[in-house]
Design a protein around this motif. Structure first.
Motif, PDB file in Angstrom:
ATOM      1  N   LEU A 278      21.357  79.683 -30.882  1.00 21.13           N
ATOM      2  CA  LEU A 278      22.467  79.529 -29.941  1.00 21.13           C
ATOM      3  C   LEU A 278      23.017  78.109 -29.932  1.00 21.13           C
ATOM      4  O   LEU A 278      24.239  77.902 -29.854  1.00 21.13           O
ATOM      5  CB  LEU A 278      22.027  79.932 -28.529  1.00 21.13           C
ATOM      6  CG  LEU A 278      23.117  79.889 -27.451  1.00 21.13           C
ATOM      7  CD1 LEU A 278      24.299  80.764 -27.824  1.00 21.13           C
ATOM      8  CD2 LEU A 278      22.553  80.293 -26.095  1.00 21.13           C
ATOM      9  N   LEU A 279      22.155  77.107 -30.017  1.00 22.03           N
ATOM     10  CA  LEU A 279      22.623  75.717 -30.008  1.00 22.03           C
ATOM     11  C   LEU A 279      23.604  75.460 -31.140  1.00 22.03           C
ATOM     12  O   LEU A 279      24.685  74.881 -30.928  1.00 22.03           O
ATOM     13  CB  LEU A 279      21.435  74.759 -30.118  1.00 22.03           C
ATOM     14  CG  LEU A 279      20.587  74.545 -28.863  1.00 22.03           C
ATOM     15  CD1 LEU A 279      19.386  73.679 -29.188  1.00 22.03           C
ATOM     16  CD2 LEU A 279      21.418  73.897 -27.767  1.00 22.03           C
ATOM     17  N   ASP A 280      23.256  75.897 -32.336  1.00 24.27           N
ATOM     18  CA  ASP A 280      24.141  75.673 -33.484  1.00 24.27           C
ATOM     19  C   ASP A 280      25.430  76.486 -33.357  1.00 24.27           C
ATOM     20  O   ASP A 280      26.506  76.014 -33.738  1.00 24.27           O
ATOM     21  CB  ASP A 280      23.420  76.050 -34.783  1.00 24.27           C
ATOM     22  CG  ASP A 280      22.323  75.054 -35.144  1.00 24.27           C
ATOM     23  OD1 ASP A 280      22.368  73.914 -34.636  1.00 24.27           O
ATOM     24  OD2 ASP A 280      21.422  75.421 -35.914  1.00 24.27           O
ATOM     25  N   ALA A 281      25.324  77.696 -32.828  1.00 28.50           N
ATOM     26  CA  ALA A 281      26.522  78.526 -32.682  1.00 28.50           C
ATOM     27  C   ALA A 281      27.509  77.891 -31.715  1.00 28.50           C
ATOM     28  O   ALA A 281      28.717  77.837 -31.976  1.00 28.50           O
ATOM     29  CB  ALA A 281      26.134  79.923 -32.199  1.00 28.50           C
ATOM     30  N   VAL A 282      27.018  77.376 -30.607  1.00 25.62           N
ATOM     31  CA  VAL A 282      27.896  76.726 -29.631  1.00 25.62           C
ATOM     32  C   VAL A 282      28.452  75.421 -30.182  1.00 25.62           C
ATOM     33  O   VAL A 282      29.623  75.081 -29.960  1.00 25.62           O
ATOM     34  CB  VAL A 282      27.148  76.495 -28.306  1.00 25.62           C
ATOM     35  CG1 VAL A 282      27.970  75.620 -27.354  1.00 25.62           C
ATOM     36  CG2 VAL A 282      26.822  77.825 -27.640  1.00 25.62           C
ATOM     37  N   ALA A 312      16.263  77.892 -19.735  1.00 22.77           N
ATOM     38  CA  ALA A 312      16.072  76.495 -20.123  1.00 22.77           C
ATOM     39  C   ALA A 312      17.075  76.079 -21.194  1.00 22.77           C
ATOM     40  O   ALA A 312      17.590  74.954 -21.183  1.00 22.77           O
ATOM     41  CB  ALA A 312      14.635  76.293 -20.620  1.00 22.77           C
ATOM     42  N   LEU A 313      17.377  76.984 -22.112  1.00 22.85           N
ATOM     43  CA  LEU A 313      18.342  76.695 -23.165  1.00 22.85           C
ATOM     44  C   LEU A 313      19.734  76.489 -22.586  1.00 22.85           C
ATOM     45  O   LEU A 313      20.483  75.590 -23.018  1.00 22.85           O
ATOM     46  CB  LEU A 313      18.333  77.839 -24.178  1.00 22.85           C
ATOM     47  CG  LEU A 313      19.207  77.692 -25.419  1.00 22.85           C
ATOM     48  CD1 LEU A 313      18.840  76.435 -26.209  1.00 22.85           C
ATOM     49  CD2 LEU A 313      19.077  78.932 -26.305  1.00 22.85           C
ATOM     50  N   LEU A 314      20.109  77.295 -21.601  1.00 22.85           N
ATOM     51  CA  LEU A 314      21.407  77.116 -20.952  1.00 22.85           C
ATOM     52  C   LEU A 314      21.503  75.740 -20.301  1.00 22.85           C
ATOM     53  O   LEU A 314      22.549  75.072 -20.392  1.00 22.85           O
ATOM     54  CB  LEU A 314      21.623  78.195 -19.892  1.00 22.85           C
ATOM     55  CG  LEU A 314      22.053  79.581 -20.331  1.00 22.85           C
ATOM     56  CD1 LEU A 314      22.458  80.397 -19.116  1.00 22.85           C
ATOM     57  CD2 LEU A 314      23.199  79.531 -21.320  1.00 22.85           C
ATOM     58  N   ASP A 315      20.454  75.331 -19.626  1.00 23.43           N
ATOM     59  CA  ASP A 315      20.473  74.002 -19.011  1.00 23.43           C
ATOM     60  C   ASP A 315      20.705  72.916 -20.058  1.00 23.43           C
ATOM     61  O   ASP A 315      21.480  71.982 -19.853  1.00 23.43           O
ATOM     62  CB  ASP A 315      19.155  73.740 -18.280  1.00 23.43           C
ATOM     63  CG  ASP A 315      19.068  74.503 -16.974  1.00 23.43           C
ATOM     64  OD1 ASP A 315      20.124  74.844 -16.410  1.00 23.43           O
ATOM     65  OD2 ASP A 315      17.941  74.750 -16.515  1.00 23.43           O
ATOM     66  N   HIS A 316      20.021  73.048 -21.188  1.00 24.26           N
ATOM     67  CA  HIS A 316      20.181  72.061 -22.259  1.00 24.26           C
ATOM     68  C   HIS A 316      21.607  72.066 -22.803  1.00 24.26           C
ATOM     69  O   HIS A 316      22.219  71.006 -22.995  1.00 24.26           O
ATOM     70  CB  HIS A 316      19.178  72.369 -23.376  1.00 24.26           C
ATOM     71  CG  HIS A 316      19.239  71.416 -24.527  1.00 24.26           C
ATOM     72  ND1 HIS A 316      18.845  70.102 -24.437  1.00 24.26           N
ATOM     73  CD2 HIS A 316      19.673  71.593 -25.806  1.00 24.26           C
ATOM     74  CE1 HIS A 316      19.028  69.509 -25.610  1.00 24.26           C
ATOM     75  NE2 HIS A 316      19.524  70.394 -26.452  1.00 24.26           N
ATOM     76  N   LEU A 317      22.141  73.260 -23.042  1.00 21.80           N
ATOM     77  CA  LEU A 317      23.503  73.365 -23.554  1.00 21.80           C
ATOM     78  C   LEU A 317      24.516  72.751 -22.595  1.00 21.80           C
ATOM     79  O   LEU A 317      25.485  72.105 -23.016  1.00 21.80           O
ATOM     80  CB  LEU A 317      23.860  74.834 -23.789  1.00 21.80           C
ATOM     81  CG  LEU A 317      23.394  75.492 -25.079  1.00 21.80           C
ATOM     82  CD1 LEU A 317      23.618  76.994 -25.011  1.00 21.80           C
ATOM     83  CD2 LEU A 317      24.128  74.907 -26.275  1.00 21.80           C
ATOM     84  N   SER A 318      24.297  72.951 -21.298  1.00 23.56           N
ATOM     85  CA  SER A 318      25.283  72.514 -20.312  1.00 23.56           C
ATOM     86  C   SER A 318      25.353  70.998 -20.178  1.00 23.56           C
ATOM     87  O   SER A 318      26.267  70.473 -19.547  1.00 23.56           O
ATOM     88  CB  SER A 318      24.967  73.128 -18.951  1.00 23.56           C
ATOM     89  OG  SER A 318      23.835  72.516 -18.349  1.00 23.56           O
ATOM     90  N   ARG A 319      24.391  70.278 -20.752  1.00 25.04           N
ATOM     91  CA  ARG A 319      24.467  68.807 -20.743  1.00 25.04           C
ATOM     92  C   ARG A 319      25.517  68.320 -21.748  1.00 25.04           C
ATOM     93  O   ARG A 319      25.967  67.167 -21.667  1.00 25.04           O
ATOM     94  CB  ARG A 319      23.109  68.193 -21.106  1.00 25.04           C
ATOM     95  CG  ARG A 319      21.928  68.720 -20.302  1.00 25.04           C
ATOM     96  CD  ARG A 319      21.997  68.363 -18.853  1.00 25.04           C
ATOM     97  NE  ARG A 319      20.906  68.993 -18.092  1.00 25.04           N
ATOM     98  CZ  ARG A 319      20.682  68.797 -16.812  1.00 25.04           C
ATOM     99  NH1 ARG A 319      21.487  68.007 -16.121  1.00 25.04           N
ATOM    100  NH2 ARG A 319      19.687  69.416 -16.203  1.00 25.04           N
TER     101      ARG A 319
END
Length: 409
Positions: A278-282, A312-319
Protein backbone atom coordinates in the motif's frame (compact mmCIF):
# COMPACT_ATOMS: atom_id res chain seq x y z
CA UNK A 1 -3.21 -45.12 27.14
CA UNK A 2 -4.59 -45.81 23.67
CA UNK A 3 -7.52 -43.70 22.50
CA UNK A 4 -10.95 -45.33 22.41
CA UNK A 5 -11.72 -45.87 18.68
CA UNK A 6 -15.45 -45.48 19.31
CA UNK A 7 -14.95 -42.20 21.13
CA UNK A 8 -12.71 -40.93 18.33
CA UNK A 9 -15.38 -41.82 15.77
CA UNK A 10 -18.07 -40.01 17.74
CA UNK A 11 -15.89 -36.94 18.14
CA UNK A 12 -15.12 -36.90 14.42
CA UNK A 13 -18.76 -37.20 13.55
CA UNK A 14 -19.61 -34.40 15.95
CA UNK A 15 -16.98 -32.17 14.33
CA UNK A 16 -18.34 -32.89 10.86
CA UNK A 17 -21.88 -32.18 12.03
CA UNK A 18 -20.77 -28.89 13.55
CA UNK A 19 -19.07 -27.84 10.30
CA UNK A 20 -22.22 -28.72 8.35
CA UNK A 21 -24.36 -26.70 10.74
CA UNK A 22 -22.04 -23.73 10.36
CA UNK A 23 -22.18 -24.01 6.56
CA UNK A 24 -25.97 -24.23 6.60
CA UNK A 25 -26.23 -21.16 8.84
CA UNK A 26 -23.87 -19.24 6.56
CA UNK A 27 -25.79 -20.21 3.42
CA UNK A 28 -29.18 -19.26 4.85
CA UNK A 29 -27.86 -15.95 6.21
CA UNK A 30 -26.47 -14.97 2.81
CA UNK A 31 -29.69 -16.07 1.12
CA UNK A 32 -31.69 -13.87 3.51
CA UNK A 33 -29.43 -10.90 2.78
CA UNK A 34 -29.48 -11.21 -1.00
CA UNK A 35 -33.06 -12.34 -1.43
CA UNK A 36 -35.29 -11.08 1.40
CA UNK A 37 -39.10 -11.31 1.11
CA UNK A 38 -39.30 -7.91 -0.62
CA UNK A 39 -36.60 -8.70 -3.20
CA UNK A 40 -37.47 -8.63 -6.91
CA UNK A 41 -38.53 -12.06 -8.26
CA UNK A 42 -35.30 -12.26 -10.27
CA UNK A 43 -33.38 -13.04 -7.06
CA UNK A 44 -35.15 -16.37 -6.56
CA UNK A 45 -32.32 -18.48 -8.00
CA UNK A 46 -29.67 -16.93 -5.75
CA UNK A 47 -31.72 -17.87 -2.70
CA UNK A 48 -32.56 -21.31 -4.12
CA UNK A 49 -28.90 -22.25 -4.65
CA UNK A 50 -27.88 -21.17 -1.15
CA UNK A 51 -30.91 -22.90 0.36
CA UNK A 52 -29.96 -26.10 -1.47
CA UNK A 53 -26.44 -25.89 -0.03
CA UNK A 54 -27.96 -25.60 3.45
CA UNK A 55 -30.48 -28.43 3.07
CA UNK A 56 -29.11 -30.96 0.58
CA UNK A 57 -26.96 -33.61 2.28
CA UNK A 58 -24.44 -33.91 -0.56
CA UNK A 59 -23.97 -30.18 -1.10
CA UNK A 60 -23.76 -29.47 2.61
CA UNK A 61 -21.08 -32.14 3.03
CA UNK A 62 -19.03 -30.75 0.13
CA UNK A 63 -19.24 -27.25 1.61
CA UNK A 64 -18.29 -28.54 5.07
CA UNK A 65 -15.03 -29.82 3.62
CA UNK A 66 -13.99 -26.30 2.56
CA UNK A 67 -11.88 -24.28 5.05
CA UNK A 68 -14.04 -21.76 6.88
CA UNK A 69 -11.88 -18.80 5.84
CA UNK A 70 -12.77 -19.46 2.18
CA UNK A 71 -16.50 -18.73 2.72
CA UNK A 72 -17.74 -22.27 1.95
CA UNK A 73 -21.36 -21.48 1.07
CA UNK A 74 -20.44 -18.80 -1.45
CA UNK A 75 -17.51 -20.74 -2.89
CA UNK A 76 -19.69 -23.79 -3.52
CA UNK A 77 -22.46 -21.64 -5.01
CA UNK A 78 -19.94 -20.26 -7.53
CA UNK A 79 -18.70 -23.79 -8.32
CA UNK A 80 -22.29 -24.89 -8.96
CA UNK A 81 -22.93 -22.01 -11.36
CA UNK A 82 -19.60 -22.52 -13.13
CA UNK A 83 -20.03 -26.26 -13.60
CA UNK A 84 -23.70 -25.99 -14.59
CA UNK A 85 -22.71 -23.45 -17.24
CA UNK A 86 -20.28 -26.01 -18.65
CA UNK A 87 -23.03 -28.65 -18.77
CA UNK A 88 -25.63 -26.93 -21.00
CA UNK A 89 -27.58 -30.15 -21.56
CA UNK A 90 -28.10 -30.77 -17.84
CA UNK A 91 -31.57 -29.82 -16.55
CA UNK A 92 -30.06 -27.47 -13.95
CA UNK A 93 -28.41 -25.30 -16.64
CA UNK A 94 -31.73 -24.01 -17.95
CA UNK A 95 -32.24 -22.02 -14.75
CA UNK A 96 -29.11 -19.89 -15.25
CA UNK A 97 -29.55 -16.34 -16.64
CA UNK A 98 -27.43 -15.12 -19.54
CA UNK A 99 -25.99 -11.60 -19.97
CA UNK A 100 -28.57 -9.38 -21.60
CA UNK A 101 -31.33 -11.95 -21.09
CA UNK A 102 -34.29 -12.41 -18.77
CA UNK A 103 -34.29 -14.33 -15.51
CA UNK A 104 -35.51 -17.90 -16.16
CA UNK A 105 -38.68 -18.48 -14.11
CA UNK A 106 -39.03 -20.61 -11.01
CA UNK A 107 -41.09 -23.56 -12.22
CA UNK A 108 -40.64 -25.58 -9.04
CA UNK A 109 -38.17 -28.02 -10.57
CA UNK A 110 -34.88 -26.50 -9.43
CA UNK A 111 -34.48 -28.33 -6.05
CA UNK A 112 -34.75 -31.76 -7.71
CA UNK A 113 -32.51 -30.72 -10.60
CA UNK A 114 -29.74 -29.35 -8.38
CA UNK A 115 -29.92 -32.37 -6.07
CA UNK A 116 -29.42 -34.73 -9.03
CA UNK A 117 -26.64 -32.53 -10.37
CA UNK A 118 -24.86 -32.58 -7.01
CA UNK A 119 -24.90 -36.36 -6.87
CA UNK A 120 -23.61 -36.71 -10.42
CA UNK A 121 -20.92 -34.02 -10.09
CA UNK A 122 -19.92 -34.23 -6.43
CA UNK A 123 -16.24 -34.94 -7.10
CA UNK A 124 -15.93 -32.23 -9.75
CA UNK A 125 -17.62 -29.67 -7.48
CA UNK A 126 -15.15 -30.51 -4.73
CA UNK A 127 -12.26 -30.19 -7.17
CA UNK A 128 -13.42 -26.77 -8.34
CA UNK A 129 -13.74 -25.55 -4.77
CA UNK A 130 -10.29 -26.86 -3.88
CA UNK A 131 -8.69 -24.97 -6.77
CA UNK A 132 -10.45 -21.61 -6.41
CA UNK A 133 -11.39 -18.86 -4.02
CA UNK A 134 -14.65 -17.01 -4.01
CA UNK A 135 -14.19 -13.51 -5.35
CA UNK A 136 -17.26 -11.58 -6.34
CA UNK A 137 -16.62 -8.54 -8.53
CA UNK A 138 -19.92 -6.74 -7.95
CA UNK A 139 -19.63 -3.53 -9.94
CA UNK A 140 -22.99 -2.29 -8.60
CA UNK A 141 -21.30 -1.51 -5.28
CA UNK A 142 -19.95 1.59 -7.02
CA UNK A 143 -23.45 2.97 -6.30
CA UNK A 144 -22.50 2.99 -2.61
CA UNK A 145 -19.15 4.66 -3.25
CA UNK A 146 -20.08 7.50 -5.64
CA UNK A 147 -21.96 9.67 -3.08
CA UNK A 148 -18.95 9.46 -0.75
CA UNK A 149 -16.55 10.45 -3.52
CA UNK A 150 -18.84 13.40 -4.26
CA UNK A 151 -18.66 14.51 -0.60
CA UNK A 152 -14.87 14.34 -0.62
CA UNK A 153 -14.48 16.24 -3.90
CA UNK A 154 -16.97 18.94 -2.82
CA UNK A 155 -15.12 19.42 0.46
CA UNK A 156 -11.58 19.53 -0.95
CA UNK A 157 -12.15 20.90 -4.45
CA UNK A 158 -9.47 18.56 -5.78
CA UNK A 159 -9.41 15.66 -8.24
CA UNK A 160 -9.21 12.14 -6.84
CA UNK A 161 -6.81 9.21 -6.97
CA UNK A 162 -8.36 5.78 -6.44
CA UNK A 163 -6.60 2.89 -4.72
CA UNK A 164 -8.87 -0.15 -4.91
CA UNK A 165 -8.07 -2.65 -2.16
CA UNK A 166 -8.67 -6.27 -3.13
CA UNK A 167 -9.41 -5.07 -6.64
CA UNK A 168 -9.93 -8.49 -8.24
CA UNK A 169 -10.69 -7.76 -11.87
CA UNK A 170 -10.47 -3.98 -11.34
CA UNK A 171 -14.07 -3.12 -12.26
CA UNK A 172 -14.38 -0.38 -9.61
CA UNK A 173 -11.39 1.48 -11.00
CA UNK A 174 -13.51 2.54 -13.99
CA UNK A 175 -16.45 3.87 -11.98
CA UNK A 176 -16.29 7.16 -13.89
CA UNK A 177 -17.30 5.25 -17.04
CA UNK A 178 -20.63 4.09 -15.62
CA UNK A 179 -24.11 5.66 -15.39
CA UNK A 180 -25.88 5.77 -12.01
CA UNK A 181 -29.54 6.04 -11.07
CA UNK A 182 -30.86 6.26 -7.51
CA UNK A 183 -34.61 5.62 -7.36
CA UNK A 184 -36.31 7.58 -4.57
CA UNK A 185 -39.43 6.53 -2.70
CA UNK A 186 -41.50 9.34 -4.25
CA UNK A 187 -40.91 7.99 -7.76
CA UNK A 188 -38.21 10.48 -8.74
CA UNK A 189 -34.58 9.65 -9.39
CA UNK A 190 -31.11 11.06 -8.86
CA UNK A 191 -28.66 10.43 -11.69
CA UNK A 192 -24.93 10.67 -12.14
CA UNK A 193 -22.55 10.08 -15.02
CA UNK A 194 -23.05 9.52 -18.73
CA UNK A 195 -26.64 8.42 -19.52
CA UNK A 196 -25.31 6.72 -22.65
CA UNK A 197 -22.85 4.51 -20.76
CA UNK A 198 -22.93 0.79 -21.52
CA UNK A 199 -22.80 0.02 -17.78
CA UNK A 200 -25.98 1.30 -16.12
CA UNK A 201 -26.23 0.86 -12.38
CA UNK A 202 -29.31 1.61 -10.30
CA UNK A 203 -30.68 1.02 -6.83
CA UNK A 204 -33.68 1.86 -4.69
CA UNK A 205 -33.06 4.48 -1.98
CA UNK A 206 -34.45 3.86 1.48
CA UNK A 207 -34.75 6.72 3.95
CA UNK A 208 -33.27 10.08 3.01
CA UNK A 209 -31.74 10.75 -0.39
CA UNK A 210 -27.95 10.88 -0.57
CA UNK A 211 -26.28 13.89 -2.16
CA UNK A 212 -25.27 12.57 -5.57
CA UNK A 213 -22.94 14.58 -7.85
CA UNK A 214 -24.02 15.19 -11.44
CA UNK A 215 -20.73 13.69 -12.57
CA UNK A 216 -18.18 11.42 -10.96
CA UNK A 217 -15.37 13.72 -9.74
CA UNK A 218 -12.26 13.86 -11.97
CA UNK A 219 -9.88 10.95 -11.38
CA UNK A 220 -6.17 11.61 -11.94
CA UNK A 221 -4.80 8.25 -10.84
CA UNK A 222 -6.08 4.72 -10.30
CA UNK A 223 -4.44 1.53 -9.12
CA UNK A 224 -5.72 -1.79 -7.81
CA UNK A 225 -4.09 -3.98 -5.18
CA UNK A 226 -4.70 -7.71 -4.93
CA UNK A 227 -2.76 -10.79 -3.92
CA UNK A 228 -3.91 -12.27 -7.22
CA UNK A 229 -5.10 -9.69 -9.77
CA UNK A 230 -7.32 -11.27 -12.39
CA UNK A 231 -6.80 -11.10 -16.13
CA UNK A 232 -10.21 -10.88 -17.77
CA UNK A 233 -8.65 -11.71 -21.14
CA UNK A 234 -8.10 -15.27 -19.91
CA UNK A 235 -11.28 -17.30 -20.64
CA UNK A 236 -10.90 -19.54 -17.59
CA UNK A 237 -10.41 -16.58 -15.28
CA UNK A 238 -13.35 -14.73 -16.81
CA UNK A 239 -15.56 -17.81 -16.51
CA UNK A 240 -14.80 -18.26 -12.82
CA UNK A 241 -15.31 -14.59 -11.95
CA UNK A 242 -18.60 -14.58 -13.85
CA UNK A 243 -19.69 -17.59 -11.78
CA UNK A 244 -18.99 -15.68 -8.56
CA UNK A 245 -21.60 -13.08 -9.55
CA UNK A 246 -25.07 -13.85 -8.11
CA UNK A 247 -27.10 -15.70 -10.78
CA UNK A 248 -29.52 -12.80 -11.24
CA UNK A 249 -30.17 -11.39 -14.71
CA UNK A 250 -29.19 -7.75 -14.07
CA UNK A 251 -26.13 -8.80 -12.05
CA UNK A 252 -24.68 -11.03 -14.78
CA UNK A 253 -25.47 -8.40 -17.43
CA UNK A 254 -23.70 -5.55 -15.65
CA UNK A 255 -20.69 -7.76 -14.89
CA UNK A 256 -20.31 -8.60 -18.59
CA UNK A 257 -20.60 -4.93 -19.60
CA UNK A 258 -18.13 -3.71 -16.95
CA UNK A 259 -15.69 -6.50 -17.80
CA UNK A 260 -15.73 -5.38 -21.45
CA UNK A 261 -14.72 -1.84 -20.41
CA UNK A 262 -11.97 -3.13 -18.14
CA UNK A 263 -10.57 -5.38 -20.86
CA UNK A 264 -10.56 -2.45 -23.27
CA UNK A 265 -9.05 0.22 -21.04
CA UNK A 266 -7.14 -1.71 -18.41
CA UNK A 267 -5.81 -0.26 -15.18
CA UNK A 268 -2.60 -0.62 -13.21
CA UNK A 269 -2.67 -3.48 -10.72
CA UNK A 270 -0.13 -4.18 -8.00
CA UNK A 271 0.28 -7.80 -6.98
CA UNK A 272 0.77 -8.34 -3.28
CA UNK A 273 -0.65 -8.16 0.21
CA UNK A 274 -2.19 -4.75 0.85
CA UNK A 275 -0.16 -4.42 4.05
CA UNK A 276 3.06 -4.86 2.07
CA UNK A 277 2.40 -2.78 -1.05
CA UNK A 278 0.00 0.00 0.00
CA UNK A 279 2.81 2.46 0.79
CA UNK A 280 4.28 2.16 -2.69
CA UNK A 281 0.86 2.29 -4.35
CA UNK A 282 -0.03 5.54 -2.60
CA UNK A 283 3.41 7.00 -3.28
CA UNK A 284 2.74 6.67 -6.99
CA UNK A 285 -0.43 8.77 -6.88
CA UNK A 286 -0.38 12.40 -8.18
CA UNK A 287 0.37 14.88 -5.41
CA UNK A 288 -2.42 17.22 -6.50
CA UNK A 289 -5.07 14.50 -6.01
CA UNK A 290 -6.88 13.36 -2.87
CA UNK A 291 -6.08 9.68 -2.23
CA UNK A 292 -9.22 7.55 -1.75
CA UNK A 293 -8.88 3.96 -0.58
CA UNK A 294 -11.83 1.89 -1.81
CA UNK A 295 -12.70 -1.13 0.32
CA UNK A 296 -15.81 -3.09 -0.68
CA UNK A 297 -16.24 -6.39 1.15
CA UNK A 298 -12.50 -6.79 1.74
CA UNK A 299 -11.74 -5.85 5.35
CA UNK A 300 -14.65 -7.91 6.64
CA UNK A 301 -12.55 -11.00 5.90
CA UNK A 302 -9.42 -9.75 7.71
CA UNK A 303 -8.73 -11.12 11.21
CA UNK A 304 -8.34 -8.62 14.08
CA UNK A 305 -4.53 -8.65 14.02
CA UNK A 306 -4.46 -7.67 10.34
CA UNK A 307 -7.06 -4.95 10.91
CA UNK A 308 -4.78 -3.56 13.62
CA UNK A 309 -1.80 -3.62 11.25
CA UNK A 310 -3.84 -1.80 8.63
CA UNK A 311 -4.75 0.87 11.19
CA UNK A 312 -1.08 1.42 11.97
CA UNK A 313 -0.30 1.64 8.26
CA UNK A 314 -2.96 4.31 7.77
CA UNK A 315 -1.43 6.39 10.54
CA UNK A 316 1.96 6.13 8.86
CA UNK A 317 0.55 7.05 5.46
CA UNK A 318 -1.30 10.06 6.86
CA UNK A 319 1.98 11.66 7.99
CA UNK A 320 2.79 12.09 4.29
CA UNK A 321 -0.60 13.00 2.84
CA UNK A 322 -4.29 12.96 3.69
CA UNK A 323 -5.99 9.60 3.25
CA UNK A 324 -9.70 8.98 2.68
CA UNK A 325 -10.88 5.43 3.46
CA UNK A 326 -14.28 4.44 2.04
CA UNK A 327 -15.54 1.13 3.35
CA UNK A 328 -18.58 -0.89 2.27
CA UNK A 329 -18.28 -3.93 4.51
CA UNK A 330 -20.61 -6.03 6.67
CA UNK A 331 -20.47 -5.69 10.42
CA UNK A 332 -17.75 -7.69 12.17
CA UNK A 333 -17.24 -10.36 13.20
CA UNK A 334 -19.16 -11.58 10.17
CA UNK A 335 -22.40 -13.20 11.22
CA UNK A 336 -25.08 -12.78 13.89
CA UNK A 337 -22.61 -11.92 16.68
CA UNK A 338 -21.29 -8.76 14.98
CA UNK A 339 -20.68 -5.74 17.21
CA UNK A 340 -19.09 -2.98 15.10
CA UNK A 341 -17.70 -1.98 11.70
CA UNK A 342 -14.29 -2.69 10.20
CA UNK A 343 -13.49 1.00 10.75
CA UNK A 344 -14.35 0.80 14.43
CA UNK A 345 -17.42 3.01 14.03
CA UNK A 346 -20.56 2.46 16.07
CA UNK A 347 -23.76 1.99 14.10
CA UNK A 348 -27.27 3.34 14.69
CA UNK A 349 -29.54 1.65 17.21
CA UNK A 350 -31.23 -1.39 15.76
CA UNK A 351 -28.63 -2.29 13.15
CA UNK A 352 -27.05 -5.01 15.28
CA UNK A 353 -30.45 -6.64 15.77
CA UNK A 354 -31.20 -6.27 12.06
CA UNK A 355 -27.94 -8.08 11.34
CA UNK A 356 -28.92 -10.92 13.67
CA UNK A 357 -32.43 -11.23 12.30
CA UNK A 358 -32.14 -10.46 8.60
CA UNK A 359 -28.69 -11.41 7.38
CA UNK A 360 -25.70 -9.29 6.40
CA UNK A 361 -25.69 -5.86 4.79
CA UNK A 362 -22.90 -3.51 3.82
CA UNK A 363 -22.13 -0.57 6.10
CA UNK A 364 -21.04 2.54 4.18
CA UNK A 365 -18.36 4.25 6.23
CA UNK A 366 -15.97 7.12 5.55
CA UNK A 367 -12.81 7.80 7.56
CA UNK A 368 -10.40 10.68 6.89
CA UNK A 369 -6.88 10.48 8.31
CA UNK A 370 -4.49 13.43 8.41
CA UNK A 371 -1.32 13.53 10.54
CA UNK A 372 -2.63 10.60 12.56
CA UNK A 373 -5.93 12.31 13.40
CA UNK A 374 -9.00 10.38 12.28
CA UNK A 375 -12.48 11.67 11.56
CA UNK A 376 -15.12 9.12 10.71
CA UNK A 377 -18.78 8.63 9.95
CA UNK A 378 -21.18 5.83 9.15
CA UNK A 379 -23.17 7.24 6.24
CA UNK A 380 -25.58 4.41 5.42
CA UNK A 381 -26.02 0.73 4.65
CA UNK A 382 -26.72 -1.25 1.51
CA UNK A 383 -27.78 -4.54 -0.05
CA UNK A 384 -24.82 -6.90 -0.74
CA UNK A 385 -25.34 -6.43 -4.49
CA UNK A 386 -26.48 -2.80 -4.16
CA UNK A 387 -30.15 -3.44 -4.92
CA UNK A 388 -30.97 -0.82 -2.26
CA UNK A 389 -29.16 1.93 -0.38
CA UNK A 390 -30.29 3.36 2.95
CA UNK A 391 -28.74 6.75 3.70
CA UNK A 392 -28.61 8.32 7.16
CA UNK A 393 -30.20 11.72 7.76
CA UNK A 394 -27.61 13.18 10.12
CA UNK A 395 -24.49 11.10 10.59
CA UNK A 396 -22.50 12.16 13.64
CA UNK A 397 -18.84 12.96 13.07
CA UNK A 398 -16.26 11.80 15.58
CA UNK A 399 -12.58 12.68 15.76
CA UNK A 400 -9.77 10.82 17.45
CA UNK A 401 -6.03 11.66 17.55
CA UNK A 402 -3.31 9.07 17.44
CA UNK A 403 -3.22 5.43 16.43
CA UNK A 404 -6.28 3.21 16.55
CA UNK A 405 -9.74 3.10 15.18
CA UNK A 406 -12.28 5.74 16.09
CA UNK A 407 -15.82 5.19 17.23
CA UNK A 408 -18.76 7.22 16.03
CA UNK A 409 -22.17 6.92 14.45
Amino acid sequence: MDADPAATTVAGASGAEERERAVADQALAVAAAWSPPDAPPSWWLTAAILTAIARDDVLRAVAAGIPADRVPALLLSAALVRLAGQRPDDPVARYLPRPGGEQPPDDGGFPAAVAAFARAERDELARLCAGHRYQMNEVARCLDVVPVLGRIAARDGRPLALVDLGTGAGLALHLDRYAYRYRLADGTSLTCGDPGATVRLECAVRGVAPVVPDRVPPILGRVGIDVEPHDLADPQTYGWLAACVPPEATAVTRFAAAAAITRSEGARAVRGDVLDVLLDAVAGMPEEATVCLLDTYVHVFLPPDRLARFDALLDHLSRRRQIEWISVDPLVPLGPDATTTVQGLDVPAGWLEDNRAGGVFGVVGHVSVRDGVRTGQVLGRSHPSAAWLEWLDRPTERTRPGRGRIRGT
